[in-house]
Design a protein around this motif. Structure first.
Motif, PDB file in Angstrom:
ATOM      1  N   ALA A   1       0.865  -1.129  -0.046  1.00 64.73           N
ATOM      2  CA  ALA A   1       0.074   0.083   0.064  1.00 64.73           C
ATOM      3  C   ALA A   1       0.768   1.086   0.045  1.00 64.73           C
ATOM      4  O   ALA A   1       1.549   1.447   0.986  1.00 64.73           O
ATOM      5  N   THR A   2       0.776   2.148  -0.973  1.00 65.94           N
ATOM      6  CA  THR A   2       1.558   3.334  -1.189  1.00 65.94           C
ATOM      7  C   THR A   2       0.712   4.488  -1.586  1.00 65.94           C
ATOM      8  O   THR A   2      -0.396   4.140  -2.180  1.00 65.94           O
ATOM      9  N   THR A   3       1.054   5.546  -1.524  1.00 64.51           N
ATOM     10  CA  THR A   3       0.243   6.753  -1.951  1.00 64.51           C
ATOM     11  C   THR A   3       0.795   7.405  -3.390  1.00 64.51           C
ATOM     12  O   THR A   3       0.306   8.160  -3.856  1.00 64.51           O
ATOM     13  N   ARG A   4       2.219   6.921  -3.568  1.00 68.07           N
ATOM     14  CA  ARG A   4       2.687   7.206  -4.820  1.00 68.07           C
ATOM     15  C   ARG A   4       3.524   6.093  -5.453  1.00 68.07           C
ATOM     16  O   ARG A   4       3.722   5.181  -4.504  1.00 68.07           O
TER      17      ARG A   4
ATOM     18  N   ARG B   1      10.223   4.237   3.318  1.00 71.67           N
ATOM     19  CA  ARG B   1       9.735   3.072   3.225  1.00 71.67           C
ATOM     20  C   ARG B   1      10.897   1.963   2.889  1.00 71.67           C
ATOM     21  O   ARG B   1      11.572   2.036   2.065  1.00 71.67           O
TER      22      ARG B   1
ATOM     23  N   ASP C   1       4.114  -0.367 -10.756  1.00 74.83           N
ATOM     24  CA  ASP C   1       3.515   0.419  -9.725  1.00 74.83           C
ATOM     25  C   ASP C   1       4.860   0.921  -8.700  1.00 74.83           C
ATOM     26  O   ASP C   1       4.627   1.245  -7.498  1.00 74.83           O
TER      27      ASP C   1
ATOM     28  N   GLU D   1       7.030  12.591  -7.643  1.00 72.31           N
ATOM     29  CA  GLU D   1       6.289  13.164  -6.331  1.00 72.31           C
ATOM     30  C   GLU D   1       5.168  13.804  -6.873  1.00 72.31           C
ATOM     31  O   GLU D   1       3.967  13.897  -6.024  1.00 72.31           O
TER      32      GLU D   1
ATOM     33  N   GLY E   1       1.960  11.704  -7.706  1.00 72.62           N
ATOM     34  CA  GLY E   1       1.533  11.106  -6.769  1.00 72.62           C
ATOM     35  C   GLY E   1       0.653   9.763  -7.121  1.00 72.62           C
ATOM     36  O   GLY E   1       1.577   9.029  -7.719  1.00 72.62           O
ATOM     37  N   GLY E   2      -0.342   9.516  -6.797  1.00 77.25           N
ATOM     38  CA  GLY E   2      -0.837   7.976  -6.851  1.00 77.25           C
ATOM     39  C   GLY E   2      -1.656   7.859  -8.207  1.00 77.25           C
ATOM     40  O   GLY E   2      -2.407   6.782  -8.210  1.00 77.25           O
TER      41      GLY E   2
ATOM     42  N   LEU F   1      -1.515   4.352  -9.862  1.00 82.02           N
ATOM     43  CA  LEU F   1      -1.332   3.147  -9.045  1.00 82.02           C
ATOM     44  C   LEU F   1      -2.469   2.208  -9.120  1.00 82.02           C
ATOM     45  O   LEU F   1      -3.770   2.577  -8.950  1.00 82.02           O
TER      46      LEU F   1
END
Ligand code: GLA
Ligand code: ZN
Length: 678
Positions: free
Chosen positions: A5-8, A75, A341, A385, A388-389, A392
């Motif tokens: 689970a990541t946001t970007r 991460r 991703d 950056e 962003g997501g 994904l």
């Protein structure tokens, strides 16, 4: 469980701070900040540090490394560290080192070097994975588990021989069944005791190397067994991780089109696929597109991670070309366009010694940030950056499938006859390239995949036809789809025994042809093939293999122009149900393959938006909320201006794009258009 689970898009890569004093770590994290590096893969080759002796586990250094990464807000993709075993293990348990194809027992050295059947290796690698997971599973910085590293190679030791016999007992039940499957009446091979069975090597069935075997069935089964033996190692470690980490996804880094490991058989046991992309040269866009598609196909279209790529050059080849300016960015976006991703590098800081000291890195030996490579890495970091997501979890909406099959690859390349020059990857690449250049999104899928969602299924060199595959291909055509297959397809069953039927065996009804004879020639022999009729006729070259086709219902689309079979069919199309089966009997050149595929794609209205600009790649991903993302990738060093085909926002610049109006891509430029709005 699926992807981490990541946001970007996670950005970073393999990082080995254990090779450096802690002052250097300080410098590294400052530079990582500058490049928006948010993810590091740690501990891939740490076994000798984390377990310096059989009864001593020492996590002091890894603790510090993990703590520092977490404290710096990164991460972590945390490795179990079993990709290379430590010297004490090899000394204490000589069984752990492999026996090679020539029968030589190796001693300690290199990496990726453990016998997969060794009880000592299995026990101790599993225990290490268990302890690593137990120690770090509770750390919120840990994003995913990275088991082993680039599984591959083979072992021919006595333990593997015993494992092979057990595997065969399980598979065949009786020696009678095994003797039948291996066709052992040939050359006095009837086995009367399981103990008589030997791994096929230079000492037994082979001569001139791993592709030359007296018994294809035996070699094929050993390839299957070896792939599964290493899968067992991966599964052992995964199970040990699961004891304390029920929720974090597990992967191992694959190598794309890597022959020894059947990734389709492995895929169900990984939570997500990941792979290491090391193209041989600057001109690899088509090949990488195929490999990304193959990796995306492993988990039914689920996105994958680009686990490694070099920011600049590799070190493992005889000649290691530098990625030209802009190429690393372009190829990173290409990976994303095909379903990646994550964008990760090998490596974050160049090692000072040993075999990878000249391997490219985000940070070189001088530790500078004012290098071209670092600047490009930092620019891409800033771009990711900002994005962003948005990408994904996005899926590829392909209507075209290309079948890829390790069994067919193995069977074709270990076959005596018709030609050693026909290479599976070359054939597959030519067909994939034709579709890719035409701009159609396509999935590369295993032969067991559900084909019911595709309009076009392409099966190049489908040498082995197993189970109900022929019937499922026929069903594609019956409901109006098109199936394309080639020479050397439909030849053998799952045991590599020829079908007792006309070639192409179970595919014959769908193809409406019969092949009685075939001719193999060296690369210097060209038989021209005339494709099409009337004003549309083109002449292309064919090489290496020429099957002689007797139509049993198919219409002729292309004919040979020379030799005693001049004027006979080289390409045919058979009306079948509401659709078609195309048979390409000759080793057509790229122009010929592209001619065939374009006709097929046109019929289904599947040509991409710029089919006449092969260097302008297009790819579509559909985000989980239904948003359509169109990638335009200019693989040419020169700029190109084309009319936009969609209206939306170009996410990397923020510019509006309006369908019909011109958009410009610089040389090696990228556009990522989010469709929507007026
Ligand atoms: C592989 C390995 C890495 C490193 C790189 C170098 O992908 O996984 O450890 O050796 O190759 O290209
Ligand atoms: Zn072994």
């Amino acid at each position: 469980m699926t992807l981490p689970a990541t946001t970007r898009i996670p950005y970073g890569g393999d990082y080995n701070p254990e090779q450096w004093p802690e002052e250097v770590w300080e410098q590294d994290y400052r530079l990582f900040d500058a490049a928006r590096i948010d993810t590091v893969t740690l501990g891939v080759f740490d076994w000798a540090l984390t377990q310096p002796a059989e009864d001593v586990y020492d996590f002091t250094l890894l603790d510090r490394i993990v703590e520092r990464a977490a404290a710096q807000g990164r991460r972590i993709c945390l490795a179990t560290g079993t990709g290379a075993h430590p010297p004490w293990l090899a000394r204490r348990y000589p069984e752990v080192t492999r026996v090679d194809f020539e029968g030589r027992r190796h001693r300690f050295g290199q990496r990726h070097n453990s016998c997969p059947s060794s009880p000592a290796f299995r026990r101790l690698s599993t225990e290490l994975a268990r302890r690593v997971a137990r120690r770090y599973a509770g750390n919120p910085a840990v994003l995913a588990w990275h088991v082993g590293n680039e599984y591959g190679g083979a072992c021919y030791c006595e333990l593997c021989a015993a494992g092979f016999r057990d595997w065969l007992r399980e598979r065949y039940g009786t020696l009678d069944a095994l003797n039948t499957a291996w066709y052992t009446t040939f050359w006095a091979h009837t086995f009367t005791d399981w103990a008589e069975i030997e791994p096929p090597s230079a000492l037994t069935e082979h001569w001139r190397g791993p592709d030359h075997t007296a018994f294809q069935g035996i070699t094929l089964d050993y390839l299957r067994f070896m792939s599964e033996a290493m899968l067992t190692n991966f599964r052992d470690e995964s199970a040990a991780i699961r004891e304390s980490s029920p929720d974090l996804p597990i992967t191992t880094n694959f190598m794309g089109m890597y022959r020894p490991i059947d990734y389709h058989r492995w895929a169900p046991y990984l939570d997500f696929a990941s792979w290491d992309n090391y193209p041989p040269d600057d001109d690899s866009a088509a090949r990488m597109a195929l490999t990304h598609d193959l990796m995306r196909g492993l988990k039914d279209g689920q996105p994958f991670w680009l686990m490694e790529q070099t920011p600049s050059f590799t070190a493992c080849r005889d000649v290691n070309p530098l990625k030209r300016p802009g190429l690393m960015r372009l190829w990173s976006w290409q990976a994303v366009a095909h379903g990646a991703d994550a964008v990760l590098f090998f490596q974050m800081r160049a090692s000072r010694g040993a075999s990878e000291k000249y391997h490219g890195a985000v940070i070189g030996h001088a530790g500078r940030s004012d290098t071209r490579v670092f600047r490009e890495v930092a620019e891409l970091g800033a771009e990711l950056e900002r994005l962003g997501g948005a990408t994904l979890g996005a899926r590829t909406p392909a209507r075209v499938a290309l079948l890829f099959d390790w069994d067919s690859w193995w069977a074709l390349e270990i076959s005596d006859g018709p030609s050693r020059l026909v290479r599976y990857q070359d054939v597959v690449q030519a067909y994939h390239r034709a579709i890719w250049e035409a701009g159609a999104d396509l999935d590369v899928v295993p032969v067991t995949a559900d084909l019911s969602g595709y309009d076009v299924v392409v099966a190049p060199a489908l040498h082995m036809v197993k189970g109900d595959l022929a019937e499922r291909l026929a069903a594609v055509a019956r409901r109006g789809g098109t199936v394309v297959t080639t020479f050397l397809s439909g030849r053998v069953d799952e045991h590599d025994q020829a079908f007792l039927a006309d070639v192409p065996g179970p595919l014959a009804p769908l193809m409406g042809v019969r092949i009685d004879e075939w001719d193999a020639r060296g690369p210097e022999v060209v038989n021209p093939v005339r494709l099409g009729t009337g004003p549309d006729t083109v002449e292309v070259a064919s090489r290496l293999l020429f099957e002689l086709v007797i139509p049993t219902g198919a219409e002729v689309v292309g004919e040979y122009r020379s030799d005693f079979y001049a004027g006979t069919p080289a390409v045919t199309r058979n009306a079948y149900g509401a659709g078609h089966g195309w048979y390409v009997a000759a080793g057509l050149d790229q122009a010929g393959v592209s001619w065939v595929l374009r006709r097929v794609l046109e019929r289904h209205d599947l040509l991409g938006p710029y089919p006449d600009l092969p260097a302008l790649e297009t790819a579509v991903r559909v985000a989980p909320d239904g948003t359509r993302l169109t990638f335009l990738l200019n693989h040419d060093a020169e700029p190109v201006t084309v009319p936009a085909r969609v209206t939306g926002v170009e996410l990397l610049s923020g510019d509006r794009v309006i369908a019909g109006e011109p958009v410009r891509l610089p040389g090696r430029g990228v556009l990522l258009i989010r469709q929507g709005g007026q």
